[in-house]
Design a protein around this motif. Structure first.
Motif, PDB file in Angstrom:
ATOM      1  N   LEU A 209       0.844  -1.192   0.000  1.00 33.08           N
ATOM      2  CA  LEU A 209       0.000   0.000   0.000  1.00 33.08           C
ATOM      3  C   LEU A 209       0.879   1.242   0.000  1.00 33.08           C
ATOM      4  CD1 LEU A 209       0.211   1.262   3.140  1.00 33.08           C
ATOM      5  CD2 LEU A 209      -1.236  -0.721   3.602  1.00 33.08           C
ATOM      6  N   VAL A 210       0.270   2.344  -0.408  1.00 28.76           N
ATOM      7  CA  VAL A 210       0.902   3.662  -0.266  1.00 28.76           C
ATOM      8  C   VAL A 210      -0.106   4.570   0.428  1.00 28.76           C
ATOM      9  CG1 VAL A 210       1.998   5.618  -1.424  1.00 28.76           C
ATOM     10  CG2 VAL A 210       2.252   3.312  -2.380  1.00 28.76           C
ATOM     11  N   ALA A 211       0.364   5.254   1.483  1.00 31.09           N
ATOM     12  CA  ALA A 211      -0.506   6.164   2.232  1.00 31.09           C
ATOM     13  C   ALA A 211       0.124   7.547   2.253  1.00 31.09           C
ATOM     14  CB  ALA A 211      -0.705   5.662   3.657  1.00 31.09           C
ATOM     15  N   LEU A 212      -0.722   8.561   2.131  1.00 33.28           N
ATOM     16  CA  LEU A 212      -0.271   9.946   2.271  1.00 33.28           C
ATOM     17  C   LEU A 212      -1.174  10.644   3.271  1.00 33.28           C
ATOM     18  CD1 LEU A 212       0.759  12.502  -0.429  1.00 33.28           C
ATOM     19  CD2 LEU A 212      -1.017  13.111   1.222  1.00 33.28           C
TER      20      LEU A 212
ATOM     21  N   THR B 271       4.872  -4.873  -1.170  1.00 38.91           N
ATOM     22  CA  THR B 271       5.260  -5.063  -2.565  1.00 38.91           C
ATOM     23  C   THR B 271       4.050  -4.889  -3.495  1.00 38.91           C
ATOM     24  OG1 THR B 271       4.924  -7.443  -2.274  1.00 38.91           O
ATOM     25  CG2 THR B 271       7.177  -6.626  -2.025  1.00 38.91           C
ATOM     26  N   MET B 272       4.352  -4.727  -4.781  1.00 40.08           N
ATOM     27  CA  MET B 272       3.282  -4.519  -5.756  1.00 40.08           C
ATOM     28  C   MET B 272       2.556  -5.825  -6.058  1.00 40.08           C
ATOM     29  SD  MET B 272       4.675  -1.323  -7.982  1.00 40.08           S
ATOM     30  CE  MET B 272       4.431  -1.989  -9.541  1.00 40.08           C
ATOM     31  N   ARG B 273       3.277  -6.947  -5.968  1.00 38.45           N
ATOM     32  CA  ARG B 273       2.648  -8.259  -6.206  1.00 38.45           C
ATOM     33  C   ARG B 273       2.605  -9.057  -4.901  1.00 38.45           C
ATOM     34  NH1 ARG B 273       1.916  -9.795 -11.417  1.00 38.45           N
ATOM     35  NH2 ARG B 273       2.668  -8.303 -12.958  1.00 38.45           N
ATOM     36  N   HIS B 274       1.619  -9.941  -4.796  1.00 42.74           N
ATOM     37  CA  HIS B 274       1.474 -10.674  -3.534  1.00 42.74           C
ATOM     38  C   HIS B 274       2.602 -11.676  -3.346  1.00 42.74           C
ATOM     39  CE1 HIS B 274       0.154 -14.829  -4.429  1.00 42.74           C
ATOM     40  NE2 HIS B 274      -0.295 -14.314  -5.548  1.00 42.74           N
ATOM     41  N   ASP B 275       3.300 -12.057  -4.462  1.00 47.10           N
ATOM     42  CA  ASP B 275       4.408 -13.006  -4.326  1.00 47.10           C
ATOM     43  C   ASP B 275       5.761 -12.298  -4.293  1.00 47.10           C
ATOM     44  OD1 ASP B 275       4.086 -12.139  -6.891  1.00 47.10           O
ATOM     45  OD2 ASP B 275       3.864 -14.129  -7.800  1.00 47.10           O
ATOM     46  N   GLY B 276       5.748 -11.019  -3.916  1.00 48.01           N
ATOM     47  CA  GLY B 276       7.010 -10.311  -3.736  1.00 48.01           C
ATOM     48  C   GLY B 276       7.359  -9.435  -4.931  1.00 48.01           C
ATOM     49  N   GLY B 277       8.670  -9.303  -5.203  1.00 46.22           N
ATOM     50  CA  GLY B 277       9.091  -8.478  -6.337  1.00 46.22           C
ATOM     51  C   GLY B 277       9.213  -7.021  -5.963  1.00 46.22           C
ATOM     52  N   ALA B 278       8.874  -6.143  -6.925  1.00 52.38           N
ATOM     53  CA  ALA B 278       9.124  -4.711  -6.769  1.00 52.38           C
ATOM     54  C   ALA B 278       8.349  -4.154  -5.574  1.00 52.38           C
ATOM     55  CB  ALA B 278       8.713  -3.985  -8.040  1.00 52.38           C
ATOM     56  N   PRO B 279       8.992  -3.251  -4.811  1.00 52.59           N
ATOM     57  CA  PRO B 279       8.310  -2.658  -3.660  1.00 52.59           C
ATOM     58  C   PRO B 279       7.297  -1.598  -4.084  1.00 52.59           C
ATOM     59  CG  PRO B 279      10.467  -1.650  -3.920  1.00 52.59           C
ATOM     60  CD  PRO B 279      10.375  -2.745  -4.970  1.00 52.59           C
TER      61      PRO B 279
ATOM     62  N   ASP C 211       5.336  -0.198 -15.647  1.00 52.60           N
ATOM     63  CA  ASP C 211       6.026  -0.941 -14.570  1.00 52.60           C
ATOM     64  C   ASP C 211       5.713  -0.364 -13.191  1.00 52.60           C
ATOM     65  OD1 ASP C 211       7.422   1.397 -15.413  1.00 52.60           O
ATOM     66  OD2 ASP C 211       9.199   0.730 -14.310  1.00 52.60           O
ATOM     67  N   ARG C 212       5.051   0.785 -13.154  1.00 49.15           N
ATOM     68  CA  ARG C 212       4.673   1.395 -11.858  1.00 49.15           C
ATOM     69  C   ARG C 212       3.257   1.012 -11.430  1.00 49.15           C
ATOM     70  NH1 ARG C 212       5.813   7.410 -13.464  1.00 49.15           N
ATOM     71  NH2 ARG C 212       4.579   7.813 -11.601  1.00 49.15           N
ATOM     72  N   LEU C 213       2.573   0.169 -12.245  1.00 52.91           N
ATOM     73  CA  LEU C 213       1.200  -0.254 -11.946  1.00 52.91           C
ATOM     74  C   LEU C 213       1.211  -1.677 -11.395  1.00 52.91           C
ATOM     75  CD1 LEU C 213      -1.942   0.404 -12.425  1.00 52.91           C
ATOM     76  CD2 LEU C 213      -1.676  -0.963 -14.510  1.00 52.91           C
TER      77      LEU C 213
ATOM     78  N   THR D 282      -6.090  -4.159  -3.711  1.00 53.85           N
ATOM     79  CA  THR D 282      -6.715  -5.371  -3.223  1.00 53.85           C
ATOM     80  C   THR D 282      -8.199  -5.079  -3.141  1.00 53.85           C
ATOM     81  OG1 THR D 282      -4.733  -5.751  -1.919  1.00 53.85           O
ATOM     82  CG2 THR D 282      -6.620  -7.139  -1.431  1.00 53.85           C
ATOM     83  N   GLY D 283      -8.959  -5.663  -4.058  1.00 52.07           N
ATOM     84  CA  GLY D 283     -10.359  -5.286  -4.233  1.00 52.07           C
ATOM     85  C   GLY D 283     -11.180  -5.432  -2.976  1.00 52.07           C
TER      86      GLY D 283
END
Length: 413
Positions: free
Chosen positions: A33-36, A50-58, A238-240, A389-390
């Protein structure tokens, strides 16, 4: 963490906000998540997981999210700009621009057969569309009504993959909508979503530009909302993150919308004011800060002060409010409090009574992809929490609820 402790938030409070959000990610129910949180000139951002549930890019501050229904409060600004210039008037019929909606028939009973109708008592006006009272909408409290089936059978909204955005291009979409009766008389009852999509078509027809082009010229570019639009271009894809719709029984992460080749990887045929925007926390912060500043962005006026006041104060009668609250209770992510705020302005909810930590006057909206954005004039505060996450499970709803609680407990002045 960005920002100093002199912003009207306590350090301990912001620490608790971070800890609570981290706990939601570490539970395994939300990949990231991202919070402001912003108050006055101070902004604090948390990017967790992370962006994906199995890890990878933060998750990063500039991660782009499908805003879903959190699109509504931003998209409505285009119509307000046209009102400011008298290119539209609040109580003008929309028939000249939207002839498909002229001479409406209205269902005798909203859950009755489509053939059982009476004539509309008056035309649909711009005001009806802005307040979501045009007589057409998605009624989650009457899912079995013939009219709900007709929306999907006529292809007004696609259902094959659960996707609730209009698929055809705007003229064909309006033609299909025009084949259906209204569910209620114009101006009578608050109904969700359809009005916001119609407004996008109205703006395009009045301006002779695409809805997105007009939004970009009048709202996005002046506010520096450089990552906001109705799709994510290839150089930013790649940012989505993927959009997940977890199975509510097993908790398994099912992908509802892929990144490459997904709904947001190419320009849509229909630019949906009801739920089509992609954006970032900083772009949304710029927009909601402009609303808190009565339409000003720095020295530049984006909307008139009265336009902002109309958008962000309750426009519904007590009877209409009952329909809004019944609807909010039927939707899982809104039944946790944020949606049950009592009122509706233009394109957003407005809190008319205090039921939790947030005060009367707070305005904004949530989105089915796991997004929430509200501004609070009393505290000069903006809060934005974006996940992908719907809302089909309570997990993102709880995270959103806890975000607002911890944001408000962090206020220190």
């Amino acid at each position: 963490m960005m920002g100093q402790g002199n912003s009207g938030f306590s350090e301990a409070g912001l620490r608790r906000l971070r800890e609570v959000l981290t706990r939601h990610v570490e539970s395994g129910k939300i990949p990231g998540l991202v919070a402001l949180v912003g108050r006055g000139e101070e902004t604090h951002v948390e990017a967790i997981g992370t962006m994906r549930h199995d890890g990878g890019a933060p998750m990063c501050r500039d991660t782009i999210f499908r805003m879903a229904s959190t699109t509504k409060p931003v998209a409505v600004a285009a119509t307000m700009a046209l009102l400011d210039e008298c290119r539209l008037r609040l109580d003008d019929p929309v028939d000249p621009w939207l002839p498909e909606l002229a001479d409406r028939k209205v269902l005798t009973r909203p859950d009755g057969p489509l053939e059982d109708t009476v004539p509309a008592r008056r035309p649909i006006t711009v005001r009806d569309l802005l307040t979501s009272t045009c007589g057409l909408g998605l009624d989650m409290t009457a899912r079995t009504a013939p009219m709900m089936g007709a929306f999907f059978e006529q292809g007004v909204y696609g259902q094959e993959d659960g996707w609730l955005l209009p698929a055809p291009e705007p003229d064909e979409w309006m033609r299909r909508l025009g084949t259906l009766p209204l569910m209620y008389q114009p101006g009578e009852r608050w109904l969700y979503n359809v009005s916001d999509d119609v407004l996008g078509v109205l703006v395009a027809r009045v301006t002779g530009q695409s809805f997105e082009a007009f939004l970009r010229e009048r709202i996005f570019d002046p506010l520096g909302m450089k990552d906001t639009g109705f799709h994510v271009p290839a150089d930013k894809i790649d940012r989505l993150p993927p959009l997940y719709a977890p199975d509510w029984q097993t908790g398994e992460f099912l992908v509802e919308d892929e990144v490459e080749g997904g709904h947001h990887s190419k320009p849509p045929a229909f630019q949906s004011g009801g739920g089509g925007l992609d954006s970032t926390v900083d772009d949304y912060h710029a927009y909601f800060r402009m609303l808190l500043n009565h339409g000003m962005h720095g020295t530049q006026r984006i909307l008139s002060r009265p336009a902002v006041e109309l958008m962000t104060t309750n426009r519904l009668t007590p009877e209409q409010t009952v329909a809004l609250q019944a609807w909010a209770r039927s939707v899982v992510h809104l039944s946790h409090g944020q949606g049950q705020t009592g009122g509706w302005g233009f394109g957003m909810t407005v809190r008319t009574y205090r039921g939790d930590y947030a005060p009367i006057g707070q305005f904004g909206w949530d989105g089915g992809a796991g997004t929430t954005t509200y501004a609070d004039p009393d505290n000069q505060l903006v809060g934005i929490l974006l996940t992908q996450t719907g809302m089909s499970t309570p997990d993102s709803a709880r995270a959103i609820h806890d975000f607002w609680t911890t944001l408000y407990q962090a206020i220190d002045d």
